[in-house]
Write a protein that holds these residues in place. Structure first.
Motif, PDB file in Angstrom:
ATOM      1  N   ASP A  33       0.708  -1.176  -0.063  1.00 39.57           N
ATOM      2  CA  ASP A  33      -0.013   0.029  -0.053  1.00 39.57           C
ATOM      3  C   ASP A  33       0.828   1.259   0.182  1.00 39.57           C
ATOM      4  OD1 ASP A  33      -2.328  -1.495   0.042  1.00 39.57           O
ATOM      5  OD2 ASP A  33      -2.642  -1.350   2.097  1.00 39.57           O
ATOM      6  N   GLU A  35       3.904   1.500  -1.294  1.00 39.81           N
ATOM      7  CA  GLU A  35       4.659   1.685  -2.568  1.00 39.81           C
ATOM      8  C   GLU A  35       3.370   2.160  -3.628  1.00 39.81           C
ATOM      9  OE1 GLU A  35       6.140  -2.171  -3.358  1.00 39.81           O
ATOM     10  OE2 GLU A  35       7.912  -1.759  -2.145  1.00 39.81           O
ATOM     11  N   ASN A  36       2.239   1.668  -3.428  1.00 43.33           N
ATOM     12  CA  ASN A  36       1.330   2.232  -4.381  1.00 43.33           C
ATOM     13  C   ASN A  36       0.826   3.743  -4.127  1.00 43.33           C
ATOM     14  OD1 ASN A  36       0.920  -0.421  -5.614  1.00 43.33           O
ATOM     15  ND2 ASN A  36      -0.898  -0.937  -4.261  1.00 43.33           N
ATOM     16  N   ARG A  39       3.766   5.669  -5.620  1.00 47.38           N
ATOM     17  CA  ARG A  39       3.763   5.687  -6.934  1.00 47.38           C
ATOM     18  C   ARG A  39       2.420   6.497  -7.596  1.00 47.38           C
ATOM     19  NH1 ARG A  39       1.973   0.450  -8.349  1.00 47.38           N
ATOM     20  NH2 ARG A  39      -0.041   1.394  -8.577  1.00 47.38           N
ATOM     21  N   ASP A  40       1.120   6.472  -7.099  1.00 37.33           N
ATOM     22  CA  ASP A  40       0.201   7.281  -7.449  1.00 37.33           C
ATOM     23  C   ASP A  40       0.525   8.812  -7.045  1.00 37.33           C
ATOM     24  OD1 ASP A  40      -1.429   5.048  -8.098  1.00 37.33           O
ATOM     25  OD2 ASP A  40      -2.506   4.967  -6.183  1.00 37.33           O
TER      26      ASP A  40
END
Length: 84
Positions: A33, A35-36, A39-40
């Motif tokens: 979560d 890392e996501n 990235r977002d």
């Protein structure tokens, strides 16, 4: 039927292996979560920068409107003097 010698786990308490597995799963999902989310956030920043660059009127004036100069044919080599 004989009675079990060891009492089984109570209905409300998880076993030790389930607890370790749940901890591992929770830690893995936390990492994924994070890392996501990073990235977002990066994608959103890059998108905003690209749109700002595309909508910037200063960039439009920087474009040269003159057509490029066409390349000329290759120059012929000079003739050498005939004295050999």
């Amino acid at each position: 039927m004989p009675k079990p010698t060891k009492p089984g786990p109570a209905a409300g308490t998880p076993t030790r292996s389930e607890t370790l597995l749940e901890k591992t799963t929770r830690a893995a999902w936390d990492i994924i979560d994070d890392e996501n989310a990073k990235r977002d956030l990066k994608t959103e920043r890059l998108r905003e920068a690209r749109l700002a660059r595309a909508n910037d009127p200063a960039d439009e004036t920087a474009v040269d409107e003159t057509p490029p100069i066409p390349k000329t044919a290759r120059k012929k080599a000079r003739a050498t003097s005939g004295t050999s």
